[in-house]
Write a protein that holds these residues in place. Sequence first.
Motif, PDB file in Angstrom:
ATOM      1  N   UNK A  29      15.172  -6.908  46.757  1.00 52.10           N
ATOM      2  CA  UNK A  29      15.292  -5.910  45.690  1.00 52.10           C
ATOM      3  C   UNK A  29      16.734  -5.732  45.242  1.00 52.10           C
ATOM      4  N   UNK A  30      17.700  -5.880  46.167  1.00 55.48           N
ATOM      5  CA  UNK A  30      19.093  -5.714  45.748  1.00 55.48           C
ATOM      6  C   UNK A  30      19.555  -6.845  44.845  1.00 55.48           C
ATOM      7  N   UNK A  31      18.935  -8.027  44.956  1.00 54.18           N
ATOM      8  CA  UNK A  31      19.273  -9.132  44.053  1.00 54.18           C
ATOM      9  C   UNK A  31      18.757  -8.818  42.644  1.00 54.18           C
ATOM     10  N   UNK A  32      17.495  -8.398  42.551  1.00 57.88           N
ATOM     11  CA  UNK A  32      16.965  -8.024  41.244  1.00 57.88           C
ATOM     12  C   UNK A  32      17.762  -6.881  40.626  1.00 57.88           C
ATOM     13  N   UNK A  72      23.584  -6.088  35.651  1.00 61.11           N
ATOM     14  CA  UNK A  72      24.514  -6.975  34.960  1.00 61.11           C
ATOM     15  C   UNK A  72      24.080  -7.303  33.545  1.00 61.11           C
ATOM     16  N   UNK A  73      22.770  -7.418  33.333  1.00 66.21           N
ATOM     17  CA  UNK A  73      22.270  -7.720  31.992  1.00 66.21           C
ATOM     18  C   UNK A  73      22.302  -6.508  31.072  1.00 66.21           C
ATOM     19  N   UNK A  74      22.018  -5.327  31.626  1.00 71.52           N
ATOM     20  CA  UNK A  74      21.827  -4.137  30.795  1.00 71.52           C
ATOM     21  C   UNK A  74      23.051  -3.245  30.693  1.00 71.52           C
ATOM     22  N   UNK A  75      24.115  -3.515  31.453  1.00 67.73           N
ATOM     23  CA  UNK A  75      25.300  -2.664  31.362  1.00 67.73           C
ATOM     24  C   UNK A  75      25.943  -2.752  29.968  1.00 67.73           C
ATOM     25  N   UNK A  76      26.904  -1.863  29.701  1.00 73.26           N
ATOM     26  CA  UNK A  76      27.489  -1.767  28.370  1.00 73.26           C
ATOM     27  C   UNK A  76      28.104  -3.091  27.927  1.00 73.26           C
ATOM     28  N   UNK A  83      29.367  -4.997  44.207  1.00 74.24           N
ATOM     29  CA  UNK A  83      30.092  -3.731  44.172  1.00 74.24           C
ATOM     30  C   UNK A  83      31.348  -3.820  43.310  1.00 74.24           C
ATOM     31  N   UNK A  84      31.867  -5.029  43.126  1.00 70.02           N
ATOM     32  CA  UNK A  84      33.024  -5.252  42.264  1.00 70.02           C
ATOM     33  C   UNK A  84      32.624  -5.783  40.892  1.00 70.02           C
ATOM     34  N   UNK A  85      31.309  -5.758  40.609  1.00 70.36           N
ATOM     35  CA  UNK A  85      30.765  -6.230  39.325  1.00 70.36           C
ATOM     36  C   UNK A  85      31.107  -7.695  39.052  1.00 70.36           C
ATOM     37  N   UNK A  86      31.198  -8.483  40.082  1.00 70.52           N
ATOM     38  CA  UNK A  86      31.447  -9.930  39.939  1.00 70.52           C
ATOM     39  C   UNK A  86      30.097 -10.644  40.067  1.00 70.52           C
TER      40      UNK A  86
END
Length: 561
Positions: free
Chosen positions: A110-113, A119-123, A525-528
């Motif tokens: 679930x953490x992968x999904x 990542x797809x839906x962020x601003x 956590x670092x948005x990478x």
Amino acid sequence: MQVSSRSTAPSGTRTQSLRSALTSVALVVVLAAPVAAVLWSLRSPDREVWSLLARTTLARMVLTTVGLAAAVAIGATVLGAGLAWLCVTTRFPGSLVFRRLLVVPLALPSYVSAFVWTGLLQFAGPVQGTWRGWFGDDAWFPPVRTPVGAGLVLILSLYPYVYIASLSAMREQASALCAAASTLGLRPRAIFWRVALPAIRPALAAGAGLVAMETLTDVGVARAFSVSTLGDGVLRVWFGLDRRDAAAELASMLVGLVLLLVLVERLTRGRRRFTSRSTSPFPAEPVVLRGRKAAGALALCGSTFFLAAGVPLTTLAVWAVDANRRGGEGALDKTYVRLLQTSLELAAWTSVVCVAVGTALVLLARRNPWRRPNGWMARALHVASMGYAVPGLVVAAGVLTVLTWLDARIDSLAAWNDRLYLPFLLAGSTAGVVYALVVRFAAVARENIDAGAQRIDPRVEQVAATLGAGERRRRWQVTLPLLRPSILVAALLVAVDVLKELPATLLLRPPGRDTLAVFVWNMTNESRWDEAATPALTIVLLGLPLVLVVLGRATAPAGRR
């Protein structure tokens, strides 16, 4: 001499039974010690941390955790049971293919999904970028990091638990009843509500309970969607405040919620028992859907698979290709090889120990004459299985408490006897991580091995005994070879679960011993996102054998399981 042998035989049998019982109790104590340590920590709570939490976020964390678990359980139950009903009782274009494809999301943690969708839906992501390109920079877009978003991702990740339970129950219990109801002239909708749904209620209750339990143990989705849950609170107290005892105390609240959940599941199931005495029940004739109904069924199954597995897998593949092209961290390099090696070693060691413990418990229980359905041996085995029902955060906190206590005792003994000196600390070692994972997943191995043992005809061992084979020889040359398929399946299931496990490895790993799951956690956590893609995709691909095993069991005839 004959009188002497008759008089000593019962004594020898009693001695062997007592030895088996003591060994079983010792294994159960080792497996249950971490959870008991967490509950024991409540005797002297950290008043400072509890006071801080009570003034700030404790009530919100509890309400959010309970509400999220209830919403996800209901949503996954409705979706999973509905899809199972469609695939079993109807035929539409692609129905047989979707019956198998709808299990694939089980391989995606679930953490992968969660990190894929955030990542797809962020601003700055591609979805909102396209949205602003179509409707302007000021166009409204629904907020992403909310409990609703976390709940939807968890439903898409966890519905296969209910789907598989419902699929199996409909094939075994409900098919003959539905066929009989159909011959009496009931319409499909009436058959579902009046016949099929009551028949599969125990399976639905078990599946919904498992979904709720997985939601309670979740930390990855909650952190990705910025949802304040008890699991996320344990991590913040552990790492943010560096108060591990207080984190263990907070984790004990999760134990209480799990116990309450088990009680609710038992009450929901009640005393209802629906069984099919036939190993090949007469199935109801599937209804062939055409036109709009076929299109609707195809759209429901297709959209579910697309959102739950298609989008995450495609996105991971694209990000992984991009990361490997740029040569970023987490690509196919030395770091990736080290992560993969650590994960596989941890999975291998845990599988070996879990299989050994599970096999020992099963063999000891089979040999013990005190084993009754509601006897103390059965209750002890339930206690040994408690680790799988307890959140990984709780197990990790309890294991750390137990190992810290053992380290202190070893140090005190080493003060007067140098031979008792241990060259490393148990807390913070690989052995400690393996211990936590064994506590967490030993029940998986034991239940699969016990299921195989139940299929062994007792007459096989009796024939070996009449041929003069002793108990130890019968065990090694008769019982264990017959259990080999179940042992291999148990080892596979444990290994896949270990590769996906995040909380226990995150909290207990030694320095420099990150796993694939921990690396994915750190990168997200670092948005990478792209640098986490290759390790995440590896976890998914390694989890596909679990899907194949579960799918084979769910679709196999009842008499062959």
